[in-house]
Scaffold this motif. Structure first.
Motif, mmCIF file in Angstrom:
data_model
loop_
_atom_site.group_PDB
_atom_site.id
_atom_site.type_symbol
_atom_site.label_atom_id
_atom_site.label_comp_id
_atom_site.label_asym_id
_atom_site.label_seq_id
_atom_site.Cartn_x
_atom_site.Cartn_y
_atom_site.Cartn_z
ATOM 1 N N ARG A 166 0.837 -1.199 0.000
ATOM 2 C CA ARG A 166 0.000 0.000 0.000
ATOM 3 C C ARG A 166 0.876 1.254 0.000
ATOM 4 O O ARG A 166 0.759 2.111 -0.876
ATOM 5 N N GLN B 255 1.644 3.568 -3.368
ATOM 6 C CA GLN B 255 1.134 4.951 -3.326
ATOM 7 C C GLN B 255 2.280 5.934 -3.526
ATOM 8 O O GLN B 255 2.152 6.963 -4.192
ATOM 9 N N GLU C 113 12.143 12.263 -10.993
ATOM 10 C CA GLU C 113 10.898 11.776 -10.361
ATOM 11 C C GLU C 113 10.460 10.473 -11.037
ATOM 12 O O GLU C 113 10.002 9.539 -10.373
ATOM 13 N N LYS D 163 -4.415 5.417 -4.579
ATOM 14 C CA LYS D 163 -4.138 6.739 -3.992
ATOM 15 C C LYS D 163 -2.743 7.194 -4.423
ATOM 16 O O LYS D 163 -1.857 6.390 -4.671
ATOM 17 N N SER E 185 -1.885 13.742 -2.128
ATOM 18 C CA SER E 185 -2.865 14.812 -2.312
ATOM 19 C C SER E 185 -2.266 16.028 -3.028
ATOM 20 O O SER E 185 -2.933 16.686 -3.825
ATOM 21 N N ASP F 249 9.147 19.168 -2.259
ATOM 22 C CA ASP F 249 10.324 18.301 -2.067
ATOM 23 C C ASP F 249 10.840 18.414 -0.642
ATOM 24 O O ASP F 249 11.340 17.442 -0.084
ATOM 25 N N ASN G 141 9.806 13.660 5.326
ATOM 26 C CA ASN G 141 9.069 12.400 5.477
ATOM 27 C C ASN G 141 9.938 11.195 5.125
ATOM 28 O O ASN G 141 9.829 10.129 5.723
ATOM 29 N N GLU H 106 16.234 14.210 -3.865
ATOM 30 C CA GLU H 106 15.218 15.164 -3.373
ATOM 31 C C GLU H 106 15.872 16.373 -2.719
ATOM 32 O O GLU H 106 15.333 17.476 -2.772
ATOM 33 N N MET I 279 0.715 16.993 3.263
ATOM 34 C CA MET I 279 1.365 15.809 2.671
ATOM 35 C C MET I 279 1.713 14.763 3.734
ATOM 36 O O MET I 279 1.839 13.584 3.424
ATOM 37 N N GLY J 251 0.020 13.625 5.947
ATOM 38 C CA GLY J 251 -1.119 12.781 6.294
ATOM 39 C C GLY J 251 -1.953 13.379 7.400
ATOM 40 O O GLY J 251 -1.611 14.435 7.959
ATOM 41 N N SER K 190 -5.107 8.965 12.136
ATOM 42 C CA SER K 190 -4.235 8.201 11.232
ATOM 43 C C SER K 190 -4.323 6.710 11.578
ATOM 44 O O SER K 190 -3.676 6.247 12.513
ATOM 45 N N PRO K 191 -5.153 5.970 10.839
ATOM 46 C CA PRO K 191 -5.390 4.574 11.227
ATOM 47 C C PRO K 191 -4.165 3.666 11.094
ATOM 48 O O PRO K 191 -4.075 2.654 11.775
ATOM 49 N N ASN K 192 -3.212 4.049 10.223
ATOM 50 C CA ASN K 192 -2.094 3.128 9.946
ATOM 51 C C ASN K 192 -0.833 3.389 10.769
ATOM 52 O O ASN K 192 0.035 2.518 10.851
ATOM 53 N N LYS L 284 7.362 3.236 9.568
ATOM 54 C CA LYS L 284 7.409 4.659 9.878
ATOM 55 C C LYS L 284 8.192 4.823 11.174
ATOM 56 O O LYS L 284 8.032 4.013 12.096
ATOM 57 N N ASN M 154 2.825 11.274 11.841
ATOM 58 C CA ASN M 154 2.529 12.341 10.869
ATOM 59 C C ASN M 154 2.717 13.728 11.500
ATOM 60 O O ASN M 154 3.313 14.620 10.894
#
Ligand code: FAQ
Length: 324
Positions: A41, A45, A80, A111, A114, A134, A140, A163, A202, A204, A210-212, A222, A226
């Motif tokens: 996932r 994404q 990119e 997804k 955004s 960037d 992140n 980046e 960006m 999240g 944040s469910p994940n 991670k 976030n």
């Protein structure tokens, strides 16, 4: 006892050891299905974001203000594309087919970040994308260089190096504009006004929504939440904005001595959810453009396949000749 259960129990124990020792899980290691699914996932994404992320800047390649700016922008957009390809390769090591991921992207069911559903109507947006988008991506992604899944972590090391160059070129575009005419200064400020809040999104949703995050952090995918990363980003931006002479568009932005961080205003999470639901400025344009590019590139894939088949047939014939 069922041997599959045995293997799963042994695999789980070994997996738990790897996570506890904070070393890397490799593609041939046993891993829980949910860990694999989370990685597919996130990595797919992320790959899609890099590929769709070429569009807002691709929009300016033909209109860059000088040959030098055009060459730099082309190189960045090409980077990119490369990032997308490393990431699709990393996802493939988890057993997902690249064609399946492409199909999900062009069908509009996958997804991607955004941020790439915002339009880039001005040249200064090339500066804002580099500096803010960037910049957020680096904040992140640097911790993702230590993600527990080896192929993802290794891809991130190279991506982060590129980046950080991208971020500096964006900063430099804005600096040039801020050292220019009143119109150029206004163009830079207007652009930053549009990109600042979406760049903060960006990272999240807020941690509470944040469910994940919790599970991804427990698995060492991670490393920070976030909100922690968003805070780190704001703290990094403020002194850079001062050097640029640009005002960050948030009246609540203020140094908090007690926390040792900048306080900042609440973001419009309604807008974030609208963008994720397909109601951003450019969702349809982005996916349609990608679909057209994919269909337009079909002949290249066919030619590459025909060439590979021809090479394989020639090799087989040669092997047969040597054997006979
Ligand atoms: N946009 O539970 P969480 C770049 C989704 S690359 C869209 O917090 P998670 C380079 C999330 O997927 C930018 N969706 O999720 C570049 C989840 O949905 P799901 C991309 C978002 O995964 C620069 C749901 O919300 N970077 O910019 C967003 O723990 C310039 C709940 O969220 C990466 O992908 C969002 N902003 O944390 C290229 C980095 N945020 O799947 C061209 C890797 C959240 O459950 C030009 N990814 N969602 O249906 C990550 O670090 C994480 O996936 C997060 C989200 C932090 C993005």
């Amino acid at each position: 006892m069922n041997s599959a259960v045995d293997t799963d129990a042994a695999g789980q124990a070994r997996f738990d050891e790897i996570i506890a020792a904070d070393t890397r899980v490799e593609p041939t290691d046993w891993m829980p299905a949910a860990y694999r699914k989370t990685l597919v996932r996130q990595i797919s994404q992320h790959a899609h974001s890099e590929i769709i992320g070429m569009q807002p800047e691709g929009n300016w390649i033909t209109r860059a203000p000088s040959l030098k700016r055009k060459a730099i922008l082309m190189a960045k957009v090409q980077d990119e594309a490369g990032h997308g390809l490393y990431l699709y390769s990393a996802a493939q090591t988890l057993g997902v087919d690249r064609d399946v991921m492409f199909e999900q992207l062009i069908a509009g069911t996958a997804k991607y970040s955004s941020i790439f559903n915002y339009l880039s109507p001005s040249w200064a947006d090339m500066g804002s994308i580099g500096w803010l988008v960037d910049g957020a991506a680096i904040c992140n992604q640097v911790p993702l260089c230590r993600a527990s899944y080896g192929p993802y972590a290794r891809a991130m090391v190279r991506i982060c190096k590129e980046e950080s160059f991208h971020q500096r070129q964006g900063f430099e575009i804005l600096l040039a504009l801020m050292n220019g005419s009143d119109e150029q200064k206004a163009m830079a400020q207007e652009s930053v006004n549009r990109w600042y809040a979406p760049a903060l999104m960006m990272f999240g949703p807020p941690d509470a929504d944040s469910p994940n995050s919790q599970q991804s952090m427990a698995w060492n995918i991670k490393r920070f939440s976030n909100d922690e990363l968003r805070q780190r980003f704001v703290d990094m931006l403020v002194p850079q904005a001062e050097i640029l002479g640009i005002t960050l568009p948030d009246p609540e932005l203020a140094w908090n001595e007690e926390r040792g961080h900048y306080d900042f205003g609440e973001l419009d999470w309604g807008e974030f959810h609208d963008v994720l639901a397909g109601r951003g400025q450019a969702n349809t344009v982005r996916v349609n453009r990608r679909r057209d590019a994919h269909e337009g590139g079909a002949w290249v894939r066919e030619a590459a396949r025909a060439y590979a088949d021809k090479q394989a047939a020639a090799r087989a014939e040669q092997t047969q000749r040597i054997a006979s």
